[in-house]
Design a protein around this motif. Structure first.
Motif, PDB file in Angstrom:
ATOM      1  N   ASN A   1      -0.228  -1.795   9.057  1.00  0.00           N
ATOM      2  CA  ASN A   1      -1.338  -1.822  10.026  1.00  0.00           C
ATOM      3  C   ASN A   1      -0.832  -2.124  11.432  1.00  0.00           C
TER       4      ASN A   1
ATOM      5  N   LYS B   1       1.155  -4.066   3.525  1.00  0.00           N
ATOM      6  CA  LYS B   1      -0.107  -3.616   4.143  1.00  0.00           C
ATOM      7  C   LYS B   1      -0.255  -4.113   5.580  1.00  0.00           C
TER       8      LYS B   1
ATOM      9  N   VAL C   1       0.848  -1.190   0.000  1.00  0.00           N
ATOM     10  CA  VAL C   1       0.000   0.000   0.000  1.00  0.00           C
ATOM     11  C   VAL C   1       0.888   1.246   0.000  1.00  0.00           C
TER      12      VAL C   1
END
Length: 123
Positions: A84, A80, A18
């Motif tokens: 997170n 990603k 991402v």
């Protein structure tokens, strides 16, 4: 990244990555650029490596009063799931993500980093 589909290679986007924009110390970024060139890798791979080590330790000793004054905007892609986890870690320790990124640079293991061609791998 490339995938082998019915005997031919097809280029696909790596959905595990991402885009993320943050502010990071220019001095630190210059050091990371030199380290990346020396080890045939990208800066974000170095950062990810350091972040993984910090998260595995589960502890961060960061003095908010010593934040760098030379921060500039830095845009790149990250894994990603890792990003997170970093967001949650920063929140739990009442820090900003860029604080955790800058702190993690001390924990980069250059023996276990992805090489520059990693994004062109065949799966």
């Amino acid at each position: 990244m490339w995938k082998l589909v019915n005997g031919s290679l097809v280029q696909v986007t790596d959905t595990s990555r991402v885009k993320f924009r943050t502010n990071i110390s220019k001095r630190l970024l210059d050091q990371l650029n030199a380290l990346a060139e020396e080890h045939d890798t990208h800066v974000n791979y170095l950062i990810e490596n350091g972040l993984q080590h910090v998260l595995s330790q589960g502890v961060i000793l960061f003095n908010k009063k010593e934040r760098p004054k030379d921060r500039i905007q830095y845009k790149t892609t990250y894994d990603k799931e890792l990003l997170n986890c970093v967001k949650e870690f920063a929140k739990n320790h009442q820090l900003f993500i860029n604080d955790v990124i800058e702190y993690s640079v001390k924990y980069i293991d250059t023996k276990n980093i992805k090489k520059i061609g990693h994004k062109h791998r065949v799966e």
